[in-house]
Design an enzyme around this catalytic site. Structure first.
Site, PDB file in Angstrom:
ATOM      1  N   GLY A  26      46.007 -25.058 -33.514  1.00 15.89           N
ATOM      2  CA  GLY A  26      44.687 -25.373 -33.016  1.00 15.89           C
ATOM      3  C   GLY A  26      43.591 -24.951 -33.889  1.00 15.89           C
ATOM      4  O   GLY A  26      42.477 -25.711 -33.458  1.00 15.89           O
ATOM      5  N   GLU A  27      43.693 -24.354 -34.841  1.00 15.01           N
ATOM      6  CA  GLU A  27      42.529 -24.156 -35.974  1.00 15.01           C
ATOM      7  C   GLU A  27      42.236 -25.021 -36.638  1.00 15.01           C
ATOM      8  O   GLU A  27      43.111 -25.900 -37.546  1.00 15.01           O
ATOM      9  CB  GLU A  27      43.052 -23.009 -36.744  1.00 15.01           C
ATOM     10  CG  GLU A  27      41.814 -22.354 -37.730  1.00 15.01           C
ATOM     11  CD  GLU A  27      42.140 -21.391 -38.297  1.00 15.01           C
ATOM     12  OE1 GLU A  27      41.562 -21.061 -39.322  1.00 15.01           O
ATOM     13  OE2 GLU A  27      43.202 -20.580 -37.964  1.00 15.01           O
ATOM     14  N   ALA A  28      40.977 -25.459 -36.627  1.00 10.73           N
ATOM     15  CA  ALA A  28      40.651 -26.691 -37.355  1.00 10.73           C
ATOM     16  C   ALA A  28      41.035 -26.594 -39.085  1.00 10.73           C
ATOM     17  O   ALA A  28      41.859 -27.714 -39.403  1.00 10.73           O
ATOM     18  CB  ALA A  28      39.174 -26.759 -37.441  1.00 10.73           C
TER      19      ALA A  28
END
Length: 1281
Positions: free
Chosen positions: A215-217
């Site tokens: 989920g982390e960019a």
């Protein structure tokens, strides 16, 4: 209709309420009466404002509540739900079957391991998997420590890819980590995929089936970046660079989310998909057919993980959270905010109608609850105007702290609502009003309420930055003015003190800049900068207080100082926090922030009275803060920053430009710390501002600074430079062509270090960088400042060739090179060029070889010679790597163009036809003409190369021979001798290897060289007919013996003098060239006669015959014979050797025929050589007799007038006869040497000539001796019979 009526009624009620509150807040109109006391009136007004603030505040609170409960536009994933899905699918601990154990362990235990050992191994492995599913790094560490998996990144990647029971979310999280070992594992994981010949969409689908994107960019960015690199490595011709694949991967993921997530209502169309991917292929669009096919694939077939493709989906189990795309819509916003958030009014109304109908069917309640925040837009549209008026008027007219605070809060809430709702016009109106109420543009009039407005501006920037867009410019302008005032208060010197256009001008105009005394401690100070601020200006002016004429009073200064003390409430922390907080802005907001900051910075720098660098320094800071953003977002930011740096870097203000370039250097140094994968182009894009400014800047100081910056960056970050090499070499290429010597030398110093010490880094990632390096070195070879630079650059080009060859960039198949010894005919030049373009490896050689080829025409002798030697050494040393088509291209585009200078003779012949006199002839440049030494080196190298690779390049023989015969035809003696020596060496080295057709090519080239020059030469010769020489009625003897007549330049006109001088020079060079051709033909016959066929011997006979006839023709020109001695005497020149030319041509002709007759009797009989030999002897005897007969005739006609221009009788004729004696004696000996039958057969043809020789006068007794011997040994026996 009922619903519409209800909505309209509701909005009208809202408008009535807000409008009534506005009227109350503004108070009774002027001139009207009221029963309220002043205190009651003020209270009434304040309460009305408070109500308006409460209304807008409640709107914002309800909006925030609805968005936090479930944003219908940016859905969010519940981690717990996802985890439960994994537990359901995989089990809590992830069960592993026996046949999925480590293969090495299986092999060890398959036969001998006991059941207990196998069970213990399985339990321990299961423990590691369970640990991995909770904390991946701990699980991997445990598995490596217990030797369940290998310790290399490849082993771990294989484990993650092949082992079942692992949590796909944890796999994705682990692969996205930035630590060194997980990063290597991720690279190994991606590199384990083979995407060769796979469609891009299918490759992405295949790649994403084994794990869930984190989920982390930043984690997503690292994974997709590596995927794009791998895809381009497997399919090198798919895209221009990996940047294209990288952006397209994001676009495909967004399309997959958009198309298959039930929570996204407004689906992306094919046109939207085309628009999103516009210009992503290095500025060009990908084909619409390609994008359309990709769009259809994704829309029809959702990208899923293989583990879940057949599993039933829960209420959250859609593509949006199966692949972990929950936050990806926040990474890149592909649609404008207003389009995404609200849509058209008609759609919103229809949506609200559906909600009302649904509610009315279930309940009879008159209360309708609306959850769609879109309804808020209509409420704001009807009430924002009255609110703006109420807040503005109250804040402007009232100094009551409570009332002004309420107004500032009202502005704050209004900005929040309008910004989040995407209402640009309303948002900008509220932000502009708050900015104006800061009074930063006229600080002397500031009050506490204005400071509160400043605080509100900072609060808006921090809390609502994601929605401000164009409004950022107003906010950043305020921050710039705050900093300016703070500096003035602290007594710091203005930026203008060092941002001056010229140091010399500054010293002449103003004294050295000093810092200001601290205004907060000193009461009065008449300083221009302070005065300008105190006087103030309009809000929209680019700088505060442009009109600074006149002084201000001490009271105004003191008020200003008190207001500066008010600004202490702000402090530097709040100011800097806005810029530090930029890291939290979303992708759209950070781009808008950067654009606005660039505008403000440009305004600061272009201020005519007070240029400043505050925003420029902040640009550098935010670039640092946001450099770790995903490349997709960072590239959009850099597009804005790049244009800004270029614009300011080309500023006329030298100090500003230097400051900007140094700021860009700092950013580049920071950026080069980041690793760049293969096939990406972002480093090159980042460094491009240096290239543009280097090329366009007129300032030598800026250009030198750029060279120093690039040198420092390269030498300190050489390990990380990848695509940036292209920009580096472009900068050095521009420096190499610079007009300043110090810039050239400085750039070459770094270039030398790069080539010597860091060459492996150049082609480490992209081999095309080698071409840029070569082009740069070639530019240095043309340096006009220092020959050492040019020579060293040439040496480095040879070094590059060695590296290129050692690197295995081979452009052929050896079987094709040496597979056949037969010449290849019919190779078309266009086909060769096509083969070169198609061969990636050969394309690396082309710029290197062509660059050296062009350098051979350099006006400097040392450079020409060095470039020729290096070029041919490269071809000779590495030619075994080249295929036949490439060799053909090398000869046509590299080797043969070198010798264009030897075609000057052909050009001169054409000009002889067009301009027969020197006065009408265009002048030749001497720059392009080689000296003798260069010609010798070039010809020798050409022959060496051709002989070395003859089996491969024998088809180029006609071109090589044409070059060498061109040397022979040169009017300069040195190159002509060089051509003779080179052609002889070529024939001697290849004599036995040459076919009859190849010999024919050589002899035809000689024949063409001999015959092609004659027509133009004869046309030049005819120009002598128009020259009138003195003494036309006297003999040359009379002129020579006349003591009172001296021949000088005055006896001929200047034009005639020039014409005669030119004709004599052309005659001498023409004769020398013809004699050299005879020499070559004669020498070839001596060494290679045994290899020649009858047809080739016939061509040689034609050459000898033509040259001999031509020589006789020249000696038969009576008019020329009369004029030449006189003209040469006047010009003090030696006469052209016409008699020698005739003698030599016939002597070689005679020798060739005699050699044929002796060495090959059968061929001689076939070609009737004997008859030709007798005919040539007859011609020689007749020429000799013509000379003696003319003498006798002139002696017997003494009473006739003798022409004055004729060569005098006596010594001149005897000298000519003496010159011809040797050739006559040779011909007589040839006839005397004929066999008796042959002599008897031909004697009737030449016997009359022998009789004439007996009665003629000779210059020596040699002729009589030979005649006597012939009559005794040959003719006598015939008579006696």
């Amino acid at each position: 209709m009922t619903v519409m009526w209800m909505l309209q009624t509701f909005l009208k009620d809202v408008f009535r309420v807000v409008n009534g509150l506005l009227k109350t807040a503004l108070g009774p109109p002027s001139g009207s009466t009221t029963s309220l006391s002043p205190i009651q009136d003020i209270t009434f007004r304040h309460e009305s404002v408070k109500c308006l603030v409460s209304i807008i505040k409640s709107m914002g609170a309800w909006m925030d509540q609805q968005l936090s409960l479930g944003d219908s536009y940016l859905p969010k994933r519940a981690d717990s739900d996802t985890t439960e899905n994994h537990v359901t699918l995989n089990g809590e601990d992830g069960i592993v079957s026996d046949n999925e154990l480590h293969p090495e362990v299986n092999s060890e235990h398959s036969d001998a391991a006991t059941l207990e050992q196998r069970r213990a191994y399985k339990i321990e492995l299961q423990k590691g998997i369970t640990l991995f599913n909770r904390k991946p790094s701990k699980g991997i560490e445990f598995l490596i420590g217990t030797q369940k998996i290998g310790g290399s990144p490849e082993d771990v990647a294989s484990f993650l890819k092949k082992t079942s029971g692992l949590n796909e979310t944890m796999i994705g999280d682990y692969l996205g980590e930035r630590e060194e070992f997980p990063l290597k594992v991720m690279h190994a994981y991606v590199d384990s995929f083979n995407f060769k010949e796979m469609d891009f969409g299918e490759a992405l689908r295949f790649f994403l089936r084994g794990f869930r994107l984190p989920g982390e960019a930043q984690k997503i960015d690292r994974i997709m970046e590596k995927f794009a690199e791998r895809y381009c490595k497997c399919n090198p011709n798919s895209f221009t660079s990996a940047d294209t694949a990288y952006v397209l991967a994001y676009s495909v993921i967004l399309l997959n989310t958009d198309a298959h997530n039930i929570m996204v209502k407004d689906k992306m169309t094919k046109a939207d998909f085309f628009r999103n991917n516009r210009g992503i292929d290095d500025g060009k669009d990908l084909p619409e057919e390609y994008l359309g096919t990709l769009y259809d694939q994704i829309v029809k077939n959702e990208i899923k993980m293989s583990a879940e493709s057949t599993a039933p989906q829960s209420k959250q189990a859609n593509s949006f959270n199966i692949l972990g795309f929950d936050g990806i819509l926040n990474l890149v916003t592909w649609k404008h905010t207003e389009e995404k958030a609200l849509g058209a009014n008609g759609l919103l109304i229809r949506h609200i109608q559906e909600q009302f109908k649904a509610k009315s069917g279930k309940s009879e309640s008159v209360y309708h609850a609306v959850t769609d925040v879109a309804i808020l837009r209509f409420m704001v549209e009807v009430c924002w105007g009255p609110m703006l008026a109420a807040f503005s008027v109250t804040l402007d007219q009232s100094d009551d702290r409570l009332a002004t605070s309420q107004c500032v809060q009202g502005f704050r809430y209004a900005v929040h609502v309008t910004a989040v709702m995407g209402m640009q016009t309303q948002r900008d109106a509220f932000v502009t009003s708050v900015a104006k109420f800061t009074y930063l543009h006229c600080a002397a009039d500031m009050k506490q309420k204005n400071v509160d407005a400043v605080k509100a501006i900072i609060s808006i920037a921090i809390e609502d930055g994601n929605y401000l867009q164009e409004a950022w410019e107003h906010i950043l302008t305020c921050l710039s003015r705050i900093e300016h005032l703070q500096l003035l208060g602290e007594g710091a010197p203005p930026d203008a003190s060092f941002l001056t256009a010229s140091n010399v001008e500054t010293e002449e105009r103003t004294p050295k800049a000093m810092g200001f005394p601290n205004l907060k401690k000193k009461g009065t100070l008449q300083n221009p900068a302070v005065v300008a601020v105190v006087r103030g200006g309009s809000y929209d002016s680019t700088s505060v207080g442009v009109n600074t004429a006149g002084l201000v009073t001490p009271e105004q200064i003191n008020n200003f100082i008190l207001n500066l003390n008010l600004l202490d409430q702000i402090g530097n922390f709040g100011l800097n926090h806005v810029f530090a907080h930029s890291q939290r802005l979303n992708s759209e907001a950070i781009v808008a922030f950067v654009k606005a900051l660039c505008k403000v910075s440009m305004s600061e720098l272009q201020s005519p009275t007070d240029p400043r660098v505050f925003s420029l320094t902040k640009l550098v800071e935010i670039a640092h803060y946001n450099m770790n953003r995903i490349r997709l977002v960072w590239s959009r930011m850099w597009n804005v920053l790049s244009d800004f740096f270029v614009s300011v870097g080309l500023s006329e203000n030298l100090s500003v430009a230097i400051f900007v370039m140094d700021s860009l250097r700092q950013l580049a140094m920071k950026f080069l710390e980041r690793e760049e994968l293969a096939n990406y182009n972002f480093q090159n894009e980042f460094l491009r501002p240096f290239v543009i400014v280097m090329r366009k800047s007129s300032s030598a100081e800026i250009r030198e600074l750029i060279v120093r910056c690039i040198s420092q960056m390269v030498l300190s970050r050489v390990n990380n430079v990848k695509s940036g090499w292209k920009s580096v070499f472009m900068v050095f290429t521009a420096a190499a062509a610079d007009e300043r010597k110090n810039i050239v030398l400085l750039a070459f110093e770094t270039m030398e270090k790069i080539v010597r010490e860091y060459f492996p880094y150049i082609t480490e990632t992209e081999t095309v960088t080698f071409t840029d390096c070569v082009k740069c070195l070639i530019t240095f070879t043309n340096s006009r400042f220092n020959s050492d630079v040019s020579l060293n650059a040439i040496a480095f080009l040879r070094f590059c060739a060695v590296k290129l060859a050692d690197g295995g960039l081979v452009c052929n198949e050896k079987s094709k090179v040496y597979g056949s010894s037969n010449p290849v005919a019919g190779v078309d030049a266009s086909d060769i060029q096509t083969s070169i373009e198609k061969d990636d490896h050969s394309s690396f050689w082309v710029p290197l070889l062509t660059g050296l080829s062009k350098l051979t025409s350099d006006p400097r002798s040392a450079i020409r010679k060095s470039s020729i030697e290096v070029l041919f050494n490269i071809l000779k040393d590495h030619g075994h790597l080249f295929s036949l088509p490439f060799w053909t291209g090398v000869f046509n585009s590299v080797v043969f163009p070198i010798f264009n200078c030897v075609s000057d003779q052909k050009e001169m012949e054409i000009e002889d036809e067009e301009y027969p006199t020197p006065t009408s002839r265009p002048s030749h440049s001497e720059v392009s003409t080689w000296d003798s030494e260069t010609s010798a080196v070039a010809a020798q190298c050409l022959v060496d190369l051709f002989v070395t690779f003859f089996d491969v390049v024998r088809s180029q023989l006609p071109g090589v021979v044409s070059v060498l015969t061109g040397f022979i035809r040169s009017p300069i003696q040195g190159p002509a001798s060089t051509g003779v020596a080179a052609l002889m060496r070529l024939a001697s080295d290849l004599g036995s290897k040459l076919s009859q057709d190849e010999w024919r090519n050589i002899f035809l080239a000689l024949k063409e060289a001999a015959t092609s020059t004659v027509p133009a030469f004869m046309k030049v010769l005819r120009s002598m007919d128009n020259i009138e020489v003195p003494g036309g009625g006297q003999s040359y003897t009379d002129l020579e013996t006349s003591s009172d007549h001296m021949l000088t330049h005055d006896d001929l006109e200047d034009d005639n003098l020039h014409t005669a001088q030119y004709v004599i020079s052309r005659m001498k060079s023409h004769i020398a060239m013809q004699l050299l051709i005879i020499q070559v033909a004669n020498d070839l016959c001596k060494t290679d006669l045994q290899y020649l066929s009858a047809d080739n011997i016939k061509i040689l006979l034609e050459v000898f015959s033509f040259i001999s006839s031509h020589a006789h023709q020249l000696n038969s020109e009576k008019n020329l014979q009369e004029k030449l001695p006189i003209v040469c005497s006047i010009l003090d020149l030696s006469e052209p050797p016409l008699v020698h030319f005739e003698n030599e041509s016939y002597q070689n002709y005679l020798n060739f025929l005699q050699r044929l007759l002796i060495n090959d009797p059968s061929l001689s009989e076939e070609m009737n050589i004997e008859a030709q030999l007798v005919a040539v002897c007859q011609t020689i005897l007749q020429i000799y007799l013509n000379c003696t007969d003319s003498q006798s005739a002139q002696q017997n006609s003494g009473n006739r007038p003798v022409p004055q221009c004729v060569v005098p009788l006596g010594s001149a004729k005897k000298e000519e006869l003496g010159a011809r004696t040797s050739i006559v004696v040779s011909s007589l000996w040839v006839l005397n040497g004929l066999e008796r039958d042959s002599f008897r057969r031909h004697v009737s043809q030449f016997f009359p000539l022998l009789v004439d020789l007996v009665r003629s006068e000779h210059s020596s007794g040699e002729v009589q001796q030979v005649l006597s011997n012939m009559f005794q040994s040959c003719i006598g026996p015939i008579i006696m019979q």
